[in-house]
Design an enzyme around this catalytic site. Structure first.
Site, mmCIF file in Angstrom:
data_model
loop_
_atom_site.group_PDB
_atom_site.id
_atom_site.type_symbol
_atom_site.label_atom_id
_atom_site.label_comp_id
_atom_site.label_asym_id
_atom_site.label_seq_id
_atom_site.Cartn_x
_atom_site.Cartn_y
_atom_site.Cartn_z
ATOM 1 N N LYS A 21 76.116 78.019 42.822
ATOM 2 C CA LYS A 21 77.305 78.578 43.489
ATOM 3 C C LYS A 21 78.068 79.483 42.524
ATOM 4 O O LYS A 21 78.460 80.594 42.882
ATOM 5 C CB LYS A 21 78.222 77.442 43.933
ATOM 6 C CG LYS A 21 79.632 77.881 44.342
ATOM 7 C CD LYS A 21 80.505 76.733 44.792
ATOM 8 C CE LYS A 21 81.149 75.961 43.703
ATOM 9 N NZ LYS A 21 82.339 76.513 43.066
ATOM 10 N N ASN A 22 78.268 79.005 41.300
ATOM 11 C CA ASN A 22 79.127 79.729 40.356
ATOM 12 C C ASN A 22 78.451 80.921 39.705
ATOM 13 O O ASN A 22 79.080 81.653 38.950
ATOM 14 C CB ASN A 22 79.687 78.761 39.304
ATOM 15 C CG ASN A 22 80.672 77.785 39.927
ATOM 16 O OD1 ASN A 22 81.107 77.959 41.076
ATOM 17 N ND2 ASN A 22 80.987 76.724 39.212
ATOM 18 N N CYS A 28 94.913 74.277 43.207
ATOM 19 C CA CYS A 28 94.037 73.436 44.033
ATOM 20 C C CYS A 28 94.192 72.004 43.511
ATOM 21 O O CYS A 28 94.977 71.732 42.609
ATOM 22 C CB CYS A 28 92.601 73.926 43.949
ATOM 23 S SG CYS A 28 91.831 73.569 42.376
ATOM 24 N N ARG A 81 95.510 76.390 38.241
ATOM 25 C CA ARG A 81 94.494 77.444 38.298
ATOM 26 C C ARG A 81 95.111 78.854 38.238
ATOM 27 O O ARG A 81 94.894 79.688 39.089
ATOM 28 C CB ARG A 81 93.644 77.298 39.553
ATOM 29 C CG ARG A 81 93.067 75.927 39.824
ATOM 30 C CD ARG A 81 92.074 75.445 38.806
ATOM 31 N NE ARG A 81 90.872 76.236 38.763
ATOM 32 C CZ ARG A 81 89.837 76.085 39.570
ATOM 33 N NH1 ARG A 81 89.910 75.225 40.546
ATOM 34 N NH2 ARG A 81 88.750 76.830 39.437
ATOM 35 N N ASP A 122 82.736 70.252 35.271
ATOM 36 C CA ASP A 122 82.224 70.062 36.641
ATOM 37 C C ASP A 122 81.297 68.862 36.755
ATOM 38 O O ASP A 122 80.872 68.522 37.857
ATOM 39 C CB ASP A 122 81.485 71.319 37.124
ATOM 40 C CG ASP A 122 82.441 72.472 37.321
ATOM 41 O OD1 ASP A 122 81.970 73.610 37.492
ATOM 42 O OD2 ASP A 122 83.661 72.243 37.264
ATOM 43 N N ARG A 125 81.128 72.689 50.036
ATOM 44 C CA ARG A 125 81.472 73.936 49.335
ATOM 45 C C ARG A 125 80.442 74.245 48.256
ATOM 46 O O ARG A 125 80.208 75.420 47.955
ATOM 47 C CB ARG A 125 82.847 73.804 48.668
ATOM 48 C CG ARG A 125 84.002 73.688 49.625
ATOM 49 C CD ARG A 125 85.311 73.809 48.889
ATOM 50 N NE ARG A 125 85.304 75.003 48.040
ATOM 51 C CZ ARG A 125 86.255 75.274 47.154
ATOM 52 N NH1 ARG A 125 87.263 74.444 46.982
ATOM 53 N NH2 ARG A 125 86.195 76.369 46.423
HETATM 54 C C1 EPZ Z 1 85.139 78.348 36.856
HETATM 55 O O1 EPZ Z 1 86.476 78.284 37.333
HETATM 56 C C2 EPZ Z 1 84.306 77.578 37.863
HETATM 57 N N1 EPZ Z 1 84.373 78.222 39.166
HETATM 58 C C3 EPZ Z 1 84.804 76.139 37.944
HETATM 59 O O2 EPZ Z 1 83.946 75.434 38.840
HETATM 60 C C4 EPZ Z 1 84.703 75.504 36.557
HETATM 61 O O3 EPZ Z 1 85.203 74.193 36.601
HETATM 62 C C5 EPZ Z 1 85.498 76.347 35.550
HETATM 63 O O4 EPZ Z 1 85.030 77.718 35.578
HETATM 64 C C6 EPZ Z 1 85.361 75.815 34.129
HETATM 65 O O5 EPZ Z 1 84.026 75.804 33.749
HETATM 66 C C7 EPZ Z 1 83.653 79.343 39.379
HETATM 67 O O6 EPZ Z 1 82.931 79.822 38.515
HETATM 68 C C8 EPZ Z 1 83.748 79.963 40.751
HETATM 69 P P1 EPZ Z 1 88.495 78.987 34.018
HETATM 70 P P2 EPZ Z 1 87.620 79.233 36.665
HETATM 71 O O7 EPZ Z 1 89.193 80.275 34.283
HETATM 72 O O8 EPZ Z 1 87.013 80.491 36.205
HETATM 73 C C9 EPZ Z 1 92.909 78.234 32.504
HETATM 74 C C10 EPZ Z 1 83.414 73.981 40.612
HETATM 75 O O9 EPZ Z 1 83.599 72.775 40.802
HETATM 76 N N2 EPZ Z 1 93.172 79.621 32.922
HETATM 77 O O10 EPZ Z 1 87.335 78.988 33.082
HETATM 78 O O11 EPZ Z 1 88.752 79.284 37.611
HETATM 79 C C11 EPZ Z 1 92.604 77.321 33.685
HETATM 80 O O12 EPZ Z 1 93.795 76.820 34.261
HETATM 81 C C12 EPZ Z 1 84.518 74.836 40.034
HETATM 82 O O13 EPZ Z 1 82.334 74.596 40.865
HETATM 83 C C13 EPZ Z 1 94.442 80.158 32.687
HETATM 84 O O14 EPZ Z 1 95.330 79.488 32.165
HETATM 85 O O15 EPZ Z 1 88.022 78.367 35.402
HETATM 86 C C14 EPZ Z 1 91.776 76.239 33.049
HETATM 87 O O16 EPZ Z 1 92.632 75.288 32.444
HETATM 88 C C15 EPZ Z 1 85.780 74.031 39.753
HETATM 89 N N3 EPZ Z 1 94.670 81.436 33.079
HETATM 90 C C16 EPZ Z 1 90.996 76.970 31.952
HETATM 91 O O17 EPZ Z 1 91.700 78.212 31.743
HETATM 92 C C17 EPZ Z 1 93.709 82.224 33.669
HETATM 93 O O18 EPZ Z 1 93.982 83.396 33.981
HETATM 94 C C18 EPZ Z 1 89.551 77.302 32.312
HETATM 95 O O19 EPZ Z 1 89.594 77.915 33.583
HETATM 96 C C19 EPZ Z 1 92.439 81.663 33.897
HETATM 97 C C20 EPZ Z 1 92.182 80.361 33.506
#
Ligand code: EPZ
Length: 418
Positions: free
Chosen positions: A22-23, A116, A121, A304, A397
């Site tokens: 998915k990702n 969420c 997020r 995850d 999902r």
């Molecule tokens: C991706 O989410 C994945 N989703 C998530 O999978 C996964 O858990 C996550 O990466 C971490 O590996 C997709 O790829 C579609 P991040 P993403 O930006 O990109 C903070 C699943 O179950 N952050 O790497 O949204 C954030 O709050 C899903 O398949 C900021 O502060 O995660 C988090 O604490 C859940 N500001 C950390 O960084 C930003 O602008 C990592 O988030 C962006 C992120």
């Protein structure tokens, strides 16, 4: 709303074939916006989030055709730049459309993703990087309004290695004027898969998979034929299923180097894991040893798979400490596991799990995608009756034909209308 019923206790044996990730599929489909013409994308999983991003992109004039397992994507006629709240609120990853729309059309109007279940997020790092590339943005009634005349390359340092943030900027930078250097970039396999696709379209990208990615913008990109990588989180979920119930599962398509941290931890738990010509064979131990984990960006232990690992530690021999260091609220599954008799105490970003011999079958409720998988794994070992997992739309999902794959391995599991 559907629910999944599990009569636990069966030992799982056999082979399972992984679906596309998915990702990986979500950024790859978004990247099809970067160039008109027919892109051919293989191994796109049949998931709710994929249907959602197809619906959003179709509303923008992108045409999708299913060609016997291959998805044809034609964004020649893309016209609309808006991704509406009612769709974005169901899938935060819609933010991945921002970079490609700016690169292709010079403008975008995307609902600011809300939080969420697992955390706030924020997308501030995405927006800060786009601003450095010359994008003007303002918030208007919950929507990000973004426009740019000429995207320009920039030196960008991510405070946190954000996965979709890295992907968004990669997709903007491939058409920007000049060079973009992305420092503290995410290193997940899905990033490399997107870079491979973009290179297939004619982009100039180096360093994907490391913390520094260098992109030289090009004026034109072409169409591409691309295959989505297998889903490493689905693979890890089946590995834990085998480990929890003395099973023996061959996971076809699994790429061990996508799961090094997970394989090491499962071997410490007692699983026997070996590479085969088809993927990976996992044999569960008689005794599950308790092991601590801390979730980290790749190549660390993936957040995850934290909920699934916790379900396994609930029946381990001893206590384990699970530290969730990526998201601020990713222990929602704890309350539901406790309904099954699990002994878990949450203390801030740590959960202390005291292993017990058994879990009890119960009616539980899925609260997010990976929590759903965790509860199903728990139900598979709760052999004293029926576990009912409700609100299974969360599971749909991100897992394709989940109950069918488990039934083929010998699980007594089926779906019912709630
Ligand atoms: C991706 O989410 C994945 N989703 C998530 O999978 C996964 O858990 C996550 O990466 C971490 O590996 C997709 O790829 C579609 P991040 P993403 O930006 O990109 C903070 C699943 O179950 N952050 O790497 O949204 C954030 O709050 C899903 O398949 C900021 O502060 O995660 C988090 O604490 C859940 N500001 C950390 O960084 C930003 O602008 C990592 O988030 C962006 C992120």
């Amino acid at each position: 709303m559907d629910k999944i019923i599990i009569e636990g206790g069966n030992t799982l044996k056999g082979k399972v074939k992984l679906s596309g990730a998915k990702n990986a599929a979500l950024p790859v489909l978004s990247a099809c916006i970067l160039a008109g013409g027919h892109h051919r994308i293989q191994r796109v999983p049949a998931l709710r989030d994929i249907r959602t991003i197809r619906e959003i992109m179709s509303g923008m004039g992108v045409i999708f055709q299913d060609d016997n397992g291959t998805l044809l994507v034609n964004s020649e006629g893309i016209c609309e730049k808006e991704a509406s709240y009612d769709l974005v609120k169901t899938m935060r990853a819609s933010i991945l459309l921002l970079g490609p729309l700016l690169a292709r059309l010079g403008k975008a109007r995307i609902s600011l993703p809300g939080g969420c279940a697992i955390g706030a997020r924020p997308v501030n790092l995405h927006l800060k990087a786009l601003a450095a590339m010359g994008v003007d943005m303002f918030l208007d009634h919950g929507y990000i309004n973004a426009s740019v005349d000429n995207l320009k390359g920039a030196d960008i340092f991510f405070d946190i290695p954000t996965v979709t943030g890295t992907e968004n900027i990669m997709m903007a930078a491939v058409r920007a004027k000049g060079k973009t250097i992305l420092k503290n970039a995410a290193k997940e396999p899905e990033i490399i898969n997107l870079a491979d696709m973009l290179r297939g379209m004619g982009a100039s990208i180096e360093g994907d998979g490391t913390d520094t990615i260098v992109i030289n913008g090009v004026s034109e990109l072409g169409t591409v034929e691309h295959t989505i990588i297998p889903d490493r989180i689905e693979a890890g979920t089946f590995m834990m299923a085998a480990t929890m119930n003395r099973g023996e599962i061959e996971i076809e398509g699994c790429q061990p180097d996508h799961l090094t941290a997970v394989i090491k931890k499962l071997q410490s738990v007692g699983a026997k894991i070996e590479a085969t010509s088809m993927g990976v064979l996992v044999k569960g131990p008689d005794i599950i040893k308790s092991v601590d984990i801390k979730t980290m960006p790749f190549p660390g232990f993936p957040t995850d798979l934290q909920a699934q690992f916790m379900a396994m530690m609930c029946i381990a021999d001893g206590s384990s400490v699970i530290k969730e260091a990526v998201f601020e609220n990713r222990f929602i599954h704890v309350n539901e596991l406790q309904r099954m008799g699990a002994d878990i105490v949450v203390d801030g970003d740590k959960a202390i799990v005291r292993g017990k011999r058994n879990l009890q079958a119960a009616q539980v409720m899925a609260t997010d995608l990976r929590a759903s998988a965790s509860l199903i794994l728990a139900g598979l070992v709760a052999g004293d009756g029926r576990t009912e997992v409700s609100r299974i739309y969360h599971l749909d999902r991100g897992y394709e034909a989940f109950e069918d794959k488990f039934r083929a391995l010998g699980a007594n599991m089926w779906r019912e209308k709630a």
